[in-house]
Motif scaffolding. Structure first.
Motif, short mmCIF file in Angstrom:
data_model
loop_
_atom_site.label_atom_id
_atom_site.label_comp_id
_atom_site.label_asym_id
_atom_site.label_seq_id
_atom_site.Cartn_x
_atom_site.Cartn_y
_atom_site.Cartn_z
N GLU A 229 48.97 -53.02 0.73
CA GLU A 229 48.93 -54.42 1.16
C GLU A 229 47.99 -55.15 0.19
OE1 GLU A 229 47.82 -55.00 5.19
OE2 GLU A 229 49.38 -53.68 5.99
N VAL A 230 48.52 -56.11 -0.52
CA VAL A 230 47.77 -56.74 -1.60
C VAL A 230 47.34 -58.15 -1.21
CG1 VAL A 230 47.79 -57.43 -4.03
CG2 VAL A 230 49.07 -55.41 -3.30
N SER A 231 46.05 -58.42 -1.34
CA SER A 231 45.51 -59.78 -1.23
C SER A 231 45.20 -60.26 -2.64
CB SER A 231 44.24 -59.80 -0.38
OG SER A 231 44.49 -59.34 0.93
N ASP A 232 45.95 -61.24 -3.09
CA ASP A 232 45.77 -61.74 -4.45
C ASP A 232 44.77 -62.88 -4.42
OD1 ASP A 232 45.99 -62.79 -7.01
OD2 ASP A 232 48.14 -62.43 -7.12
N LEU A 233 43.58 -62.64 -4.99
CA LEU A 233 42.51 -63.63 -4.99
C LEU A 233 42.53 -64.50 -6.23
CD1 LEU A 233 39.56 -61.50 -3.56
CD2 LEU A 233 41.37 -62.73 -2.35
N GLY A 234 43.57 -64.33 -7.06
CA GLY A 234 43.75 -65.23 -8.19
C GLY A 234 42.83 -64.95 -9.36
N ILE A 235 42.45 -66.03 -10.04
CA ILE A 235 41.61 -65.94 -11.23
C ILE A 235 40.20 -66.40 -10.88
CG2 ILE A 235 41.28 -66.76 -13.59
CD1 ILE A 235 44.34 -67.25 -13.68
N VAL A 236 39.24 -65.57 -11.20
CA VAL A 236 37.84 -65.90 -10.93
C VAL A 236 37.19 -66.34 -12.24
CG1 VAL A 236 35.60 -64.99 -10.20
CG2 VAL A 236 37.70 -64.28 -9.01
N PRO A 237 36.50 -67.48 -12.26
CA PRO A 237 35.87 -67.96 -13.50
C PRO A 237 34.82 -66.99 -14.02
CG PRO A 237 35.92 -69.68 -11.80
CD PRO A 237 36.30 -68.41 -11.12
N ASP A 238 34.56 -67.09 -15.31
CA ASP A 238 33.56 -66.24 -15.95
C ASP A 238 32.15 -66.75 -15.64
OD1 ASP A 238 34.98 -64.18 -17.18
OD2 ASP A 238 35.50 -65.42 -18.91
N ARG A 239 31.78 -66.64 -14.36
CA ARG A 239 30.43 -67.02 -13.93
C ARG A 239 29.94 -65.99 -12.93
NH1 ARG A 239 33.00 -71.91 -14.33
NH2 ARG A 239 33.51 -72.01 -12.11
N ARG A 240 28.70 -65.64 -13.04
CA ARG A 240 28.13 -64.58 -12.19
C ARG A 240 28.26 -64.93 -10.71
NH1 ARG A 240 24.56 -60.30 -12.23
NH2 ARG A 240 23.13 -60.17 -10.45
N GLU A 241 27.96 -66.19 -10.35
CA GLU A 241 27.99 -66.58 -8.93
C GLU A 241 29.41 -66.47 -8.38
OE1 GLU A 241 26.74 -68.37 -11.38
OE2 GLU A 241 24.59 -68.05 -11.01
N ALA A 242 30.40 -66.89 -9.16
CA ALA A 242 31.78 -66.82 -8.70
C ALA A 242 32.23 -65.36 -8.56
CB ALA A 242 32.69 -67.56 -9.68
N THR A 243 31.79 -64.50 -9.48
CA THR A 243 32.14 -63.09 -9.41
C THR A 243 31.52 -62.43 -8.19
OG1 THR A 243 32.24 -63.03 -11.83
CG2 THR A 243 32.13 -60.92 -10.68
N LEU A 244 30.25 -62.74 -7.92
CA LEU A 244 29.58 -62.20 -6.74
C LEU A 244 30.29 -62.62 -5.46
CD1 LEU A 244 25.83 -62.74 -7.75
CD2 LEU A 244 26.92 -60.52 -7.30
N ALA A 245 30.65 -63.89 -5.38
CA ALA A 245 31.32 -64.41 -4.17
C ALA A 245 32.66 -63.73 -3.97
CB ALA A 245 31.50 -65.92 -4.29
N ALA A 246 33.41 -63.53 -5.04
CA ALA A 246 34.72 -62.89 -4.92
C ALA A 246 34.58 -61.45 -4.46
CB ALA A 246 35.45 -62.96 -6.25
N LEU A 247 33.60 -60.74 -4.99
CA LEU A 247 33.39 -59.36 -4.60
C LEU A 247 32.97 -59.24 -3.14
CD1 LEU A 247 31.54 -58.02 -7.78
CD2 LEU A 247 33.83 -57.35 -7.01
N LYS A 248 32.10 -60.14 -2.69
CA LYS A 248 31.66 -60.10 -1.29
C LYS A 248 32.83 -60.35 -0.34
CE LYS A 248 26.90 -61.66 -2.17
NZ LYS A 248 25.94 -62.78 -1.97
N THR A 249 33.63 -61.34 -0.66
CA THR A 249 34.78 -61.66 0.18
C THR A 249 35.76 -60.49 0.22
OG1 THR A 249 34.60 -64.02 -0.30
CG2 THR A 249 36.74 -63.22 0.47
N ALA A 250 36.01 -59.90 -0.93
CA ALA A 250 36.99 -58.81 -1.01
C ALA A 250 36.50 -57.56 -0.29
CB ALA A 250 37.29 -58.50 -2.48
N ALA A 251 35.23 -57.25 -0.38
CA ALA A 251 34.71 -56.00 0.19
C ALA A 251 34.84 -55.95 1.69
CB ALA A 251 33.25 -55.81 -0.23
N ASP A 252 34.70 -57.09 2.37
CA ASP A 252 34.65 -57.10 3.83
C ASP A 252 35.98 -56.71 4.48
OD1 ASP A 252 32.00 -57.68 3.99
OD2 ASP A 252 32.26 -59.83 4.29
N HIS A 253 37.08 -56.89 3.80
CA HIS A 253 38.37 -56.71 4.46
C HIS A 253 39.33 -55.78 3.71
CE1 HIS A 253 37.13 -60.01 7.04
NE2 HIS A 253 36.88 -60.73 5.96
N HIS A 254 38.83 -55.05 2.72
CA HIS A 254 39.74 -54.26 1.90
C HIS A 254 39.19 -52.87 1.62
CE1 HIS A 254 40.84 -58.47 1.04
NE2 HIS A 254 42.06 -57.99 0.99
#
Length: 419
Positions: A229-254
């Motif tokens: 089951e794939v959740s496509d989170l799209g393209i994350v900008p090359d910024r540390r804060e955006a990368t951290l936010a994407a990882l936190k969101t992804a970890a909770d439900h996958h």
């Protein structure tokens, strides 16, 4: 800048061993319709509650006989009944025969079938008298009860991938539903300010330095083929804060976070430090070509206990594709408790030469030719995705190995892991 010597890169075999040592199979089980279970992984052994075939039956259209009555060609018997598939016959007496059709139960008293091509009616006007043109042997053209499956047999084992043949076998046991492992939940995103989605910008309007995000498309397809089951989170900008936010969101439900790009050592590669701040990295950089910048670790969940597995793939498309096949695919199968077999490598002649040795293990894109050998794609760059379409597999070239024209090489077909 540190002058300490770099640690040697981990070999692909050691990396795979390390990665799989961190994997515990998912515990959830789902009951799904046998009609809809193609590609799923069996969660429990399937034990037969019946025999297959359930009864002795004819494997031919012909005549059921008692073989002792037909010990030579020319014998004539009386046809006393007609038995079609789905119908039961009556007991037969000595000297009698039964017209029988494929799949029909053998009548009591009969132990053989003479196919219709080896029999003839004595008279075209009388279907009750038949002459046999050959002798009958006990058991000929008879499918015995249980010759395929016996009552209590384990016919499919836990961890087996269900394909068309397996689904047919399950159905033959009367199973309308089968227990399968729950689908792994995978969060997918790409990193890179240079990435553009097809359809958002026309080719003629692409800004300087921009490229279309091809990795997102083949990675989603590969994940779906593995039952995720794939959740496509799209393209994350090359910024540390955006990368951290994407990882936190992804970890909770996958169960797994899969990223593409950003795992090298450049100043804009934020994935590695972001993962280290939210969890840990157990694996980084592999001695393989293409695919050196590969990362594995885990990210802690904030809203629930436990961790999510993390895999960071290289941004170059061929590198991303190959590391998925060689490392991510086994990881996902391990999450599902699937029985895994090493890819079957064929020994085929190289119709090309590679006189230069490399320090890393290489995977060269090739395809079979009409002469039974292998042709090499002329451009082996990790950014040339056309090589994956042109080729039908790779040559597994060991570190330090050279190849001369005609050498026997190890060929790994893509069909081994893309079916």
């Amino acid at each position: 800048m540190s002058t300490a010597p770099r640690a040697p890169l981990m070999s692909l075999d050691e990396a795979l061993k390390t990665l799989l040592a961190h994997i515990t199979p998912l515990v959830g089980v789902a009951s799904v319709s046998t009609l809809d279970a193609d590609g799923r992984i069996l969660a429990e052994d399937l034990v037969s509650a019946l025999q297959v075939p359930a009864f002795d039956n004819s494997s031919m259209d012909g005549y059921a006989v008692h073989s002792a009555d037909v010990q030579q060609a020319g014998v004539t018997l009386t046809v006393t009944q007609r038995i079609a598939a789905g119908h039961h016959g009556q007991p037969m007496l000595p000297g009698q025969a039964a017209r029988i059709f494929t799949g029909a139960p053998m009548p009591p008293g009969a132990d053989a079938v003479v196919m219709q091509e080896q029999a003839e009616l004595v008279s075209a006007d009388d279907p009750t008298r038949v002459r046999f043109l050959t002798r009958a042997e006990p058991g000929q053209w008879v499918r015995r009860s249980g010759e395929d499956i016996r009552l209590g047999d384990t016919v499919l084992k836990r961890g087996q991938k269900l394909g068309p043949a397996e689904l047919g076998l399950a159905a033959s046991l009367g199973l309308a539903h089968v227990p399968v492992v729950v689908r792994p939940k995978v969060a997918l995103f790409s990193t890179g300010d240079e990435l553009v989605m097809p359809g958002d910008v026309a080719p003629a309007d692409m800004p300087p330095g921009a490229i279309y995000n091809s990795n997102r498309f083949f990675l989603r397809a590969l994940l779906h083929r593995l039952g995720c089951e794939v959740s496509d989170l799209g393209i994350v900008p090359d910024r540390r804060e955006a990368t951290l936010a994407a990882l936190k969101t992804a970890a909770d439900h996958h169960d797994l976070i899969l990223t593409s790009g950003g795992v090298s050592v450049g100043e804009e590669d934020h994935v590695k430090p972001a993962v280290q701040s939210l969890g840990e990295l157990a694996l980084w950089q592999i001695a393989m070509k293409p695919g050196k910048p590969f990362a594995y670790g885990h990210v802690r969940r904030e809203s629930a206990a436990g961790v999510s597995h993390f895999v960071g793939l290289p941004g170059n498309p061929v590198s991303s594709f190959m590391t998925f096949l060689l490392l991510v695919r086994p990881l996902i199968l391990a999450l599902q408790g699937a029985v895994q077999a090493a890819p079957v490598c064929l020994q085929l002649p190289a119709h090309f030469a590679v006189p230069q040795a490399d320090k890393r293990r290489e995977f060269l894109r090739v395809r079979r030719n009409a002469q039974g050998g292998l042709d090499l794609f002329p451009n082996q760059s990790s950014g040339v995705l056309t090589s994956m379409v042109w080729g039908d597999g790779v040559v597994d070239k060991a570190a330090g190995q050279t190849i001369a024209h005609g050498d026997s090489v190890s060929f790994w077909p893509f069909s081994e892991c893309l079916s």
